[in-house]
Each structure stands twice: as C-alpha cells, then as structure tokens.
Write a protein that holds these residues in place. Structure first.
Motif, short mmCIF file in Angstrom:
data_model
loop_
_atom_site.label_atom_id
_atom_site.label_comp_id
_atom_site.label_asym_id
_atom_site.label_seq_id
_atom_site.Cartn_x
_atom_site.Cartn_y
_atom_site.Cartn_z
N ARG A 108 -6.33 -1.99 -2.28
CA ARG A 108 -5.76 -1.81 -1.08
C ARG A 108 -6.03 -2.79 -0.03
O ARG A 108 -6.88 -3.09 0.42
CB ARG A 108 -6.24 -0.40 -0.54
CG ARG A 108 -5.59 0.30 0.80
CD ARG A 108 -6.03 1.54 1.20
NE ARG A 108 -5.71 1.97 2.61
CZ ARG A 108 -4.35 2.21 2.63
NH1 ARG A 108 -3.42 2.49 1.70
NH2 ARG A 108 -4.06 2.40 4.16
N CYS B 70 -0.59 -0.20 -4.27
CA CYS B 70 -1.77 0.58 -4.52
C CYS B 70 -1.55 2.08 -3.99
O CYS B 70 -1.07 2.45 -2.95
CB CYS B 70 -2.81 0.08 -3.50
SG CYS B 70 -4.23 0.89 -3.34
N ASN C 272 0.78 -1.10 -0.06
CA ASN C 272 -0.06 0.07 0.02
C ASN C 272 1.06 1.15 -0.16
O ASN C 272 1.80 1.15 0.84
CB ASN C 272 -0.79 0.13 1.23
CG ASN C 272 -1.92 -1.03 1.10
OD1 ASN C 272 -2.21 -1.62 0.30
ND2 ASN C 272 -2.75 -1.13 2.56
#
Length: 185
Positions: free
Chosen positions: A101, A90, A52
């Motif tokens: 995510r 992400c 992420n």
C-alpha cells in the motif's frame, strides 16, 4: 533500457471519489488521460499502473469488478494507440500494515520485478496524492504530481518535501513535458 512511467489510477487517469469507484459505471476516465497514455507509449515509454484499492478490503466491490474496470481501461488505451504493460494494485486496508500500500513502495517494486528492471532510478511515478509521491521517492523514481483528483490539496506539501517533483495540470501536461524534455534519457 526500458523507459518506465508508473501512474496512479484514481485522480490521475480517471475521476476520483471519496466514496470510492465501486463499479464500471462509476469509473469515468479523463479523456485527455487516455490520450496521454497513448502519447507516452508512442514516444517509447512503457506505462504501468500502481493503485491502492482498499475498497476491496472494505467490501465495497470485489476483484471481478476491479478487473472489469481495468479491462475497460486497457481497451480504451489500446483503441487510442497506447498500451499499459501491467497494473499492480493493493487491496488491503491502511491498518493491514502490508508492504504494497502506497506510500510504501511495494507496488512499484512489484512492477519493477514484473518488467525485469534492475532499477527504477530512470522511471517516473505520477500521482495526485502525497502518498504517490512518497512511494515514488522511496523507490528511487523521479516524481510528478498532477493537479487533477486530489493533487491541488497536496501541492504545497509536495513542493516542500520534494522540490524536484514536477507539478503538472494533468496527465497530458506531464506527458507533453516528458516527451519534449531534451535532457531526459
């Protein structure tokens, strides 16, 4: 059969920061993590990263900066005798509601498609947070939590949620256990 290990980045491969890793200078890999990736590669495991990176969506850094960090990572791993097959990230904010995510498994499925794998059932997701483990479980992976990064603060929660998740001191501890486990495919 491809033997795959998917790694979270911040807190597993490199030091994490609550203020985000916003530049190449701020990106500080754990020396043992680079060696662990090389050991996994040399033992026949394919290594990928699922990370992420909402700092992009927050405007803290741009894709070019992220790519510089990843080029450095790839270079260090290659110099140590390892390889990272792919890096999926992400860039979205938590409130964007995207499918990539973590704790959603979208990044893991992106890696699966990119490597043309039928399933992730024999793969591993290694992370330092609850959302990493949740993403791995949602994708059908085996899971491991490292105590590096934020791992210690999630250990009790992970143990109660998934008793079969390995708890490892760091990425090297995970790699050594995996390589030396005789019953794994």
């Amino acid at each position: 059969m491809t033997r795959l290990v998917i790694l979270d980045r911040d807190g597993v491969i490199n030091q994490d920061s609550d203020a985000y890793i916003k530049s190449l200078d701020e990106w500080q890999p754990y020396p043992s993590a680079i060696q662990a990736i090389a050991r996994l590669t040399q033992a026949g495991w394919t290594v990928a990263i699922a990370t992420n990176q909402s700092g992009i969506g927050r405007g803290y850094y741009d894709v070019a900066t992220l790519e510089r960090i990843h080029r450095r990572l790839l270079s260090l791993v290659k110099a140590a005798g390892g390889e990272i097959a792919t890096i999926a990230y992400c860039p979205h904010l938590p409130e964007d509601g995207c499918e990539c995510r973590k704790p959603k498994p979208g990044l893991l499925y992106r890696i699966q498609r990119g490597l043309a794998l039928d399933t992730l059932a024999d793969s591993w997701m290694v992370g330092d947070s609850l959302r990493d483990i949740q993403a791995g479980l949602a994708a059908g992976c085996r899971t491991a939590l490292t105590r590096t990064g934020k791992g210690r603060r999630y250990e009790a929660e992970v143990r109660s949620m998934s008793p079969v998740t390995w708890i490892c001191e760091d990425l090297m501890d995970f790699a050594e256990q995996l390589i030396n486990e005789p019953d794994l495919p």
